[in-house]
Design an enzyme around this catalytic site. Structure first.
Site, mmCIF file in Angstrom:
data_model
loop_
_atom_site.group_PDB
_atom_site.id
_atom_site.type_symbol
_atom_site.label_atom_id
_atom_site.label_comp_id
_atom_site.label_asym_id
_atom_site.label_seq_id
_atom_site.Cartn_x
_atom_site.Cartn_y
_atom_site.Cartn_z
ATOM 1 N N HIS A 176 8.197 -11.265 -9.181
ATOM 2 C CA HIS A 176 8.936 -10.777 -8.013
ATOM 3 C C HIS A 176 8.182 -11.087 -6.713
ATOM 4 O O HIS A 176 7.920 -10.197 -5.894
ATOM 5 C CB HIS A 176 9.189 -9.278 -8.144
ATOM 6 C CG HIS A 176 10.377 -8.812 -7.349
ATOM 7 N ND1 HIS A 176 11.166 -7.743 -7.714
ATOM 8 C CD2 HIS A 176 10.922 -9.268 -6.192
ATOM 9 C CE1 HIS A 176 12.126 -7.555 -6.830
ATOM 10 N NE2 HIS A 176 11.996 -8.471 -5.882
ATOM 11 N N GLU A 233 10.745 -4.013 -14.438
ATOM 12 C CA GLU A 233 9.613 -4.663 -13.783
ATOM 13 C C GLU A 233 8.399 -3.740 -13.772
ATOM 14 O O GLU A 233 8.510 -2.596 -13.320
ATOM 15 C CB GLU A 233 9.991 -5.077 -12.357
ATOM 16 C CG GLU A 233 11.058 -6.156 -12.329
ATOM 17 C CD GLU A 233 11.373 -6.689 -10.930
ATOM 18 O OE1 GLU A 233 10.849 -6.120 -9.936
ATOM 19 O OE2 GLU A 233 12.129 -7.660 -10.837
#
Length: 313
Positions: A279, A261
């Site tokens: 997210h 990420e």
């Protein structure tokens, strides 16, 4: 009374900071680099993080005064729990503060996936009218399989029932009666794969869950299944998922979390049958206030040797 020094590295809402500042010295260094953190950590008694900061063994071994680490959220996979245990550092999280936000986001992803809402919006704004091409499917009378029936999984089950879905669930840590009380019919993992039209994942990332939805598991699923993951990147094997999307075994996937990420412009992220969000499951104003005030209260309790509600270890 000692003046505790508390370091915040990934931001915390004003309400939480105000609570902390009434009882301790607080240093808010949102976005601090790993090197800067390593250099300054010996000064602090408490550390409050989110998912960005990695409390690895190197950092914890450098923390000479650290009494407690607080994770303002649920997952603690970014904390070296074994090193914390050896050093006697208390680890806390806030397991209920973001549950509503993540459960609601899961249903939002499910609806977007079933009705191609992101594509409909983007195409209309680009001057196209794709009404016939965007025929979706209903949630009504579909079977939702939930893997992990904790606070979030239970919240998803209750909300899915309102759409008329049949909800089944697998969780080896919760007994059958409790799963039923939380709104789902308990089944084995094999049964869940075979029966589910939609599968939603709500488990932490551990050695046991890493890659659990891999080639073999996805191959055992009902053809045309739709997957939703609002849990942790790494639980789903991304290469296996991409292959299943290409073959049609998986009709679509909605992902809020990724192994790396941010994931970048990968083939999985860009796949036309994938909905990807950065997210944001817990990113609501209300959830952030709850997480901040919950972790602030727990950190102060830990520093003062008081009873703790959410001690991980």
């Amino acid at each position: 009374m000692p003046e505790w020094k508390i370091l915040i590295t990934d931001g915390l809402s004003d309400q939480g900071q105000q609570l902390l500042r009434a009882h301790a010295y607080v240093d808010d260094r949102n976005g601090i680099s790993s090197q800067e953190l390593f250099e300054c950590i010996p000064e602090y008694d408490a550390l409050i993080i989110r998912s960005r900061t990695k409390a690895n063994a190197q950092l914890l071994n450098a923390a000479k005064r650290l009494i407690v680490i607080g994770r303002a959220g649920v997952g603690v996979d970014n904390i070296d729990l074994e090193t914390a245990r050896v050093k006697g550092i208390i680890v806390l999280n806030t397991p209920t503060s973001t549950s509503i936000a993540v459960a609601e986001h899961t249903l939002a992803l499910m609806l977007c996936l079933s009705r191609s809402i992101p594509k409909a919006d983007a195409s209309l704004k680009s001057g196209e009218w794709l009404k016939k091409e965007l025929t979706g499917v209903e949630l009504y009378q579909k079977t939702l399989g939930i893997i992990g029936m904790g606070h979030i999984g239970g919240g998803v089950a209750r909300r899915a029932a309102a759409f008329g879905m049949s909800v089944i669930a697998y969780d080896p840590l919760i007994n059958a009666d409790e799963i039923r009380q939380r709104g789902a019919e308990p089944v084995t993992l094999t049964e869940l794969y075979a029966k589910s039209d939609f599968i939603s994942v709500h488990v932490p990332l551990t050695n046991e869950t890493r890659g659990m939805l891999g080639e073999q598991a996805i191959g055992a699923m009902k053809p045309g299944v739709r997957l939703i993951c609002d849990a942790r990147g790494g639980v789903i094997d991304e290469e296996a998922l991409l292959s299943a999307l290409k073959s049609g075994q998986v009709a679509g996937a909605a992902l809020d979390v990724f192994l790396q990420e941010p994931p970048g412009m990968t083939e999985l992220v860009l796949h036309p049958n994938v909905i990807a969000t950065p997210h944001i499951g817990a990113q609501t104003e209300e959830a952030q206030v709850r997480a901040a005030t919950d972790i602030a209260a727990e950190i102060l309790a830990a520093l003062n040797g008081e009873k703790l509600r959410w001690r991980v270890m």
